[in-house]
Motif scaffolding. Sequence first.
Motif, PDB file in Angstrom:
ATOM      1  N   LEU A 120      -4.135  -6.086  -2.622  1.00 56.51           N
ATOM      2  CA  LEU A 120      -3.616  -5.067  -2.633  1.00 56.51           C
ATOM      3  C   LEU A 120      -4.047  -4.268  -3.465  1.00 56.51           C
ATOM      4  CD1 LEU A 120      -0.695  -3.517  -1.910  1.00 56.51           C
ATOM      5  CD2 LEU A 120       0.162  -4.986  -3.843  1.00 56.51           C
ATOM      6  N   ILE A 121      -4.684  -3.001  -3.327  1.00 56.60           N
ATOM      7  CA  ILE A 121      -5.154  -1.949  -4.441  1.00 56.60           C
ATOM      8  C   ILE A 121      -4.003  -1.371  -5.313  1.00 56.60           C
ATOM      9  CG2 ILE A 121      -6.509  -0.128  -4.519  1.00 56.60           C
ATOM     10  CD1 ILE A 121      -8.122  -0.850  -2.079  1.00 56.60           C
ATOM     11  N   ALA A 122      -3.145  -0.875  -4.350  1.00 54.61           N
ATOM     12  CA  ALA A 122      -2.071  -0.284  -5.321  1.00 54.61           C
ATOM     13  C   ALA A 122      -0.757   0.116  -4.493  1.00 54.61           C
ATOM     14  CB  ALA A 122      -2.495   1.173  -5.754  1.00 54.61           C
ATOM     15  N   ALA A 123       0.173   0.309  -4.902  1.00 55.41           N
ATOM     16  CA  ALA A 123       1.505   0.783  -4.324  1.00 55.41           C
ATOM     17  C   ALA A 123       2.289   1.757  -5.230  1.00 55.41           C
ATOM     18  CB  ALA A 123       2.216  -0.566  -4.250  1.00 55.41           C
ATOM     19  N   LEU A 124       2.771   2.800  -4.488  1.00 54.09           N
ATOM     20  CA  LEU A 124       3.438   4.020  -5.357  1.00 54.09           C
ATOM     21  C   LEU A 124       4.605   4.111  -4.649  1.00 54.09           C
ATOM     22  CD1 LEU A 124       0.369   6.258  -4.984  1.00 54.09           C
ATOM     23  CD2 LEU A 124       0.999   4.788  -6.971  1.00 54.09           C
ATOM     24  N   PRO A 125       5.746   4.401  -5.357  1.00 54.06           N
ATOM     25  CA  PRO A 125       7.171   4.560  -5.047  1.00 54.06           C
ATOM     26  C   PRO A 125       6.897   6.002  -4.693  1.00 54.06           C
ATOM     27  CG  PRO A 125       6.907   4.782  -7.508  1.00 54.06           C
ATOM     28  CD  PRO A 125       5.665   4.134  -7.033  1.00 54.06           C
TER      29      PRO A 125
END
Length: 187
Positions: free
Chosen positions: A46-51
């Motif tokens: 998982l590289i990144a997660a943004l709200p």
Amino acid sequence: MWHIYLLECVDGSTYTGITTDVDARYRLHVLGSAAQYTRNHPPRVLIAALPVGTRAQTSRLERLIKHWSKARKLAFFQPYTTDWRSYCSCAPSEPRDSAAPELREPLNRHTVAVQHVATTQAEIWAILRRRVPSLTQSTLRCGLSEDDAARWACVWIDELDGSPADLIAHGHADKVLAYVLRATHQL
């Protein structure tokens, strides 16, 4: 709150998706039951997660990002590749009251002593730059100068129901980041 996330697959390709529970969705991708693409191209990381906000806003951003090249996707998510939980209110081990103790004193000075406002805003902005660099970079990408960004961080915003600095101090940086992302991409 809905999040947009970027996966890197074992073959080097990327996958962009949306969810309300990033960890659970990632587990489904690993098991091969979340999407046809990740069934054929298993995820490596998982590289990144943004709200982002609502499902509609997040879906609009997802459609936009899915048309980008891999390089552009990686460049967009790169500032957020540090552990995204570190600035989300959903961080499991951080009690809400201790979310940003270094912000309490300058925030109190900002609200009480009008004569120190400019100095305090700059001080708060400096703390935010250290604490949530990806959020402050996104804020500057909106076209604000450092001084304007410092003022913005201390101003009450109706949509957020508070000032960005106060929300961050109380463990709600995810709401501020989502607000900035929506503004940046006109969602």
